[in-house]
Write a protein that holds these residues in place. Structure first.
Motif, PDB file in Angstrom:
ATOM      1  N   ASP A 208       1.073  -1.330   0.000  1.00  0.00           N
ATOM      2  CA  ASP A 208       0.089  -0.234  -0.281  1.00  0.00           C
ATOM      3  C   ASP A 208       1.191   1.153  -0.002  1.00  0.00           C
ATOM      4  N   LEU A 209       0.181   2.456  -0.611  1.00  0.00           N
ATOM      5  CA  LEU A 209       1.009   3.342  -0.551  1.00  0.00           C
ATOM      6  C   LEU A 209       0.080   4.312  -0.403  1.00  0.00           C
ATOM      7  N   GLU A 210       0.816   5.756   0.625  1.00  0.00           N
ATOM      8  CA  GLU A 210      -0.079   6.713   0.537  1.00  0.00           C
ATOM      9  C   GLU A 210      -0.351   7.668  -0.829  1.00  0.00           C
TER      10      GLU A 210
ATOM     11  N   ALA B  76      -5.396  11.827  -5.016  1.00  0.00           N
ATOM     12  CA  ALA B  76      -5.831  11.860  -6.119  1.00  0.00           C
ATOM     13  C   ALA B  76      -5.393  13.446  -7.249  1.00  0.00           C
ATOM     14  N   GLY B  77      -5.357  12.933  -8.504  1.00  0.00           N
ATOM     15  CA  GLY B  77      -4.782  14.155  -9.295  1.00  0.00           C
ATOM     16  C   GLY B  77      -6.257  13.990 -10.157  1.00  0.00           C
ATOM     17  N   ASP B  78      -6.949  14.589 -11.605  1.00  0.00           N
ATOM     18  CA  ASP B  78      -7.170  14.179 -12.781  1.00  0.00           C
ATOM     19  C   ASP B  78      -6.591  13.226 -13.685  1.00  0.00           C
ATOM     20  N   GLY B  79      -7.260  11.758 -13.737  1.00  0.00           N
ATOM     21  CA  GLY B  79      -6.528  11.075 -14.578  1.00  0.00           C
ATOM     22  C   GLY B  79      -5.273  10.773 -13.823  1.00  0.00           C
ATOM     23  N   GLU B  80      -4.698  10.689 -12.395  1.00  0.00           N
ATOM     24  CA  GLU B  80      -3.775  10.472 -11.885  1.00  0.00           C
ATOM     25  C   GLU B  80      -3.434  10.593 -10.668  1.00  0.00           C
ATOM     26  N   VAL B  81      -2.495   9.754  -9.953  1.00  0.00           N
ATOM     27  CA  VAL B  81      -2.066   9.770  -8.954  1.00  0.00           C
ATOM     28  C   VAL B  81      -0.935  10.497  -8.001  1.00  0.00           C
TER      29      VAL B  81
ATOM     30  N   GLN C  93     -10.755  12.285  -4.945  1.00  0.00           N
ATOM     31  CA  GLN C  93     -11.368  11.412  -4.779  1.00  0.00           C
ATOM     32  C   GLN C  93     -10.417  10.798  -3.776  1.00  0.00           C
ATOM     33  N   ALA C  94     -10.711   9.588  -3.008  1.00  0.00           N
ATOM     34  CA  ALA C  94     -10.879   8.521  -2.075  1.00  0.00           C
ATOM     35  C   ALA C  94      -9.459   7.619  -2.324  1.00  0.00           C
ATOM     36  N   VAL C  95      -8.608   7.703  -2.155  1.00  0.00           N
ATOM     37  CA  VAL C  95      -7.853   5.912  -3.724  1.00  0.00           C
ATOM     38  C   VAL C  95      -7.064   5.446  -2.561  1.00  0.00           C
ATOM     39  N   ASP C  96      -6.762   3.716  -2.929  1.00  0.00           N
ATOM     40  CA  ASP C  96      -6.614   3.292  -2.333  1.00  0.00           C
ATOM     41  C   ASP C  96      -5.105   2.973  -3.580  1.00  0.00           C
ATOM     42  N   VAL C  97      -4.364   3.270  -3.237  1.00  0.00           N
ATOM     43  CA  VAL C  97      -3.038   2.986  -4.544  1.00  0.00           C
ATOM     44  C   VAL C  97      -1.917   2.080  -3.413  1.00  0.00           C
ATOM     45  N   CYS C  98      -1.306   1.535  -4.705  1.00  0.00           N
ATOM     46  CA  CYS C  98      -0.918   0.086  -4.326  1.00  0.00           C
ATOM     47  C   CYS C  98       0.419   0.065  -5.398  1.00  0.00           C
ATOM     48  N   VAL C  99       1.645  -1.177  -5.317  1.00  0.00           N
ATOM     49  CA  VAL C  99       2.614  -1.500  -6.000  1.00  0.00           C
ATOM     50  C   VAL C  99       2.987  -2.992  -6.182  1.00  0.00           C
ATOM     51  N   ARG C 100       2.974  -3.873  -6.892  1.00  0.00           N
ATOM     52  CA  ARG C 100       3.024  -5.036  -6.889  1.00  0.00           C
ATOM     53  C   ARG C 100       5.358  -5.068  -6.126  1.00  0.00           C
ATOM     54  N   PRO C 101       4.960  -6.515  -5.410  1.00  0.00           N
ATOM     55  CA  PRO C 101       6.755  -6.274  -5.497  1.00  0.00           C
ATOM     56  C   PRO C 101       7.257  -6.021  -5.992  1.00  0.00           C
ATOM     57  N   GLN C 102       6.866  -6.945  -7.307  1.00  0.00           N
ATOM     58  CA  GLN C 102       7.914  -6.891  -8.348  1.00  0.00           C
ATOM     59  C   GLN C 102       8.478  -5.920  -8.996  1.00  0.00           C
TER      60      GLN C 102
ATOM     61  N   ASP D  89       2.822  -1.199 -12.696  1.00  0.00           N
ATOM     62  CA  ASP D  89       2.858  -2.641 -11.354  1.00  0.00           C
ATOM     63  C   ASP D  89       2.628  -1.264  -9.843  1.00  0.00           C
ATOM     64  N   VAL D  90       1.743  -0.367 -11.001  1.00  0.00           N
ATOM     65  CA  VAL D  90       1.225   0.308  -9.352  1.00  0.00           C
ATOM     66  C   VAL D  90       0.203   0.439  -9.902  1.00  0.00           C
ATOM     67  N   LEU D  91      -1.301   0.271  -9.080  1.00  0.00           N
ATOM     68  CA  LEU D  91      -2.517   0.320  -9.562  1.00  0.00           C
ATOM     69  C   LEU D  91      -3.106   0.961  -8.190  1.00  0.00           C
ATOM     70  N   ALA D  92      -4.348   1.878  -8.588  1.00  0.00           N
ATOM     71  CA  ALA D  92      -4.906   2.822  -8.374  1.00  0.00           C
ATOM     72  C   ALA D  92      -5.989   2.926  -8.708  1.00  0.00           C
ATOM     73  N   PHE D  93      -7.466   2.677  -7.007  1.00  0.00           N
ATOM     74  CA  PHE D  93      -8.293   2.079  -7.785  1.00  0.00           C
ATOM     75  C   PHE D  93      -9.082   3.312  -6.733  1.00  0.00           C
ATOM     76  N   GLU D  94     -10.975   4.034  -6.902  1.00  0.00           N
ATOM     77  CA  GLU D  94     -11.464   4.555  -5.674  1.00  0.00           C
ATOM     78  C   GLU D  94     -11.315   3.601  -4.369  1.00  0.00           C
ATOM     79  N   ARG D  95     -11.672   4.218  -3.438  1.00  0.00           N
ATOM     80  CA  ARG D  95     -11.557   3.831  -2.219  1.00  0.00           C
ATOM     81  C   ARG D  95     -13.159   2.906  -2.010  1.00  0.00           C
ATOM     82  N   GLU D  96     -13.391   2.537  -1.729  1.00  0.00           N
ATOM     83  CA  GLU D  96     -14.518   1.307  -1.781  1.00  0.00           C
ATOM     84  C   GLU D  96     -14.925   1.577  -0.309  1.00  0.00           C
ATOM     85  N   ARG D  97     -16.644   2.350  -0.659  1.00  0.00           N
ATOM     86  CA  ARG D  97     -16.932   2.387   1.502  1.00  0.00           C
ATOM     87  C   ARG D  97     -17.751   1.328   1.900  1.00  0.00           C
ATOM     88  N   ASP D  98     -17.677   1.358   2.988  1.00  0.00           N
ATOM     89  CA  ASP D  98     -18.062   0.355   3.934  1.00  0.00           C
ATOM     90  C   ASP D  98     -19.597  -0.225   3.819  1.00  0.00           C
TER      91      ASP D  98
END
Length: 375
Positions: free
Chosen positions: A269-271, A274-279, A295-304, A366-375
């Motif tokens: 996971d990465l802090e 969100a910008g327009d079409g970028e993080v 937007q509230a986003v979840d951003v992460c990177v694969r170990p490789q 390998d950097v992935l970004a998603f809109e944060r899901e609501r609980d």
């Protein structure tokens, strides 16, 4: 409990004990459709409004964690479970619906259970011939022998299941499933009881048999690598719902949400903001399709996708741990501003010693970004 390893001979690979490829009899593949299928048990929903089509001759893997509804959906297709609502069709003929319910023996499907379900009091030949009730005794035995020959067990025709190893029992179960030449073959985690060394060879040979028979196949698994190896397409399920449907490439490289991404890879996971079409992260900016500013986003990177280099080549970091894993090294790197170190998987990790200062960069692929899901 893991089944005993298959009997082997010196210098012989597991795949060499199967019969000659190209000798399994072909069937007429059928199309399998689920239309808004749901199933509830005592008010608890196991399958929730699933619509899905399996094309003739296709191998579709139902993938998900235990309890996600994948086995229930397979049992509904087989006719051993009845849906609460929706319809099941085979070749556009309704076999289960509000006013129709055909039993398994009238659906033209083959079912291979997780525990193989061989009858201990019947010989191997009698087990394989068990479903060939439309044939005379001699024809049924000859058909069973052909199926056993393809899986390399013809010489065991008069033995009993207890005399076979786990891998051999799996092959008998496969022979029994293909012997009637079903239009649809349903397989419930057929490799889960095999040890890792044997599993790869058995999967490859089973896939070869499926291609030869040309049967439509729906295979249940909780193993993403198995789904990627076996399936023409993968149907990923979560809490009774269909999350994503597509090829292995689609699900790995274009996951629809964080759950789908995590299913196929470890993620760091990465802090980010969100910008327009970028993080934007401490490692720089990365493209993020569909993301809007604020937007509230979840951003992460694969170990490789974590790349290490000389100091100054990216963000400053320090190696805190390294473990050799065979094909790769697992290298932990402390980076300023993070509570936990990043875990990188590197093919050349041996050149990084504990305590070494390094530069840390991320591969944008390998950097992935998603809109944060609501609980």
């Amino acid at each position: 409990m893991t089944a005993p390893a298959e009997r082997s001979h010196a210098g012989e690979s597991p795949s060499s004990r199967w019969g000659r490829r190209g000798t399994a009899g072909a069937t007429i593949a059928a199309r399998l459709d689920f239309e808004n299928v749901s199933r509830a048990f005592d008010g608890v929903t196991a399958v929730n409004d699933v619509s899905l089509s399996v094309e003739p001759g296709e191998v579709l893997c139902l993938l998900g964690h235990s309890g996600c509804g994948k086995t229930t959906l397979l049992r509904i297709a087989a006719g051993v479970e009845r849906q609460t609502s929706g319809r099941v069709l085979i070749n556009e003929r309704e076999v289960a619906g509000p006013s129709v319910f055909q039993p398994p023996e009238r659906r033209g499907v083959g079912l291979m259970f997780q525990d193989y379900a061989l009858f201990p009091h019947l010989t191997i030949g009698e087990n394989v011939a068990f479903g060939l009730t439309h044939l005379g005794r001699q024809d049924a035995r000859e058909t069973a022998l052909r199926a056993l020959d393809r899986v390399g067990l013809k010489s065991y025709v008069d033995d009993y299941p207890h005399a076979l190893s786990g891998g051999e029992q799996q092959r008998v179960a496969l022979a029994r499933a293909i012997a009637p030449r079903p239009g649809v073959l349903l397989m419930d985690e057929p490799f889960s009881g095999l040890d890792r060394r044997l599993r790869d060879a058995v999967r490859d040979e089973t896939l070869s048999v499926l291609r030869e028979t040309r049967a439509t196949c729906m295979l249940v698994t909780h193993d993403p690598e198995e789904a990627m190896r076996m399936g023409d397409r993968i149907a990923l399920m979560r809490k009774g719902r269909l999350v994503q449907l597509g090829s292995a490439d689609d699900l790995y490289n274009h996951p629809v949400d964080l759950f789908a991404a995590r299913f196929f890879s470890e993620l760091e996971d990465l802090e980010a903001s969100a910008g327009d079409g970028e993080v934007e992260t401490v490692f720089g900016r990365f493209p993020a399709s569909g993301i809007a500013r604020g937007q509230a986003v979840d951003v992460c990177v694969r170990p490789q996708g974590i790349l290490l280099g000389e100091p100054g080549e990216g963000i400053a970091g320090r190696v805190t741990r390294r473990r050799f894993l065979g094909e790769v090294d697992l290298v932990e790197v402390a980076v300023s501003g993070r509570d936990r170190p990043l875990q990188a998987r590197l093919r050349d990790g041996g050149r990084f010693a504990v305590g070494m200062d390094v530069g840390v960069r991320l591969d944008p692929r390998d950097v992935l970004a998603f809109e944060r899901e609501r609980d």
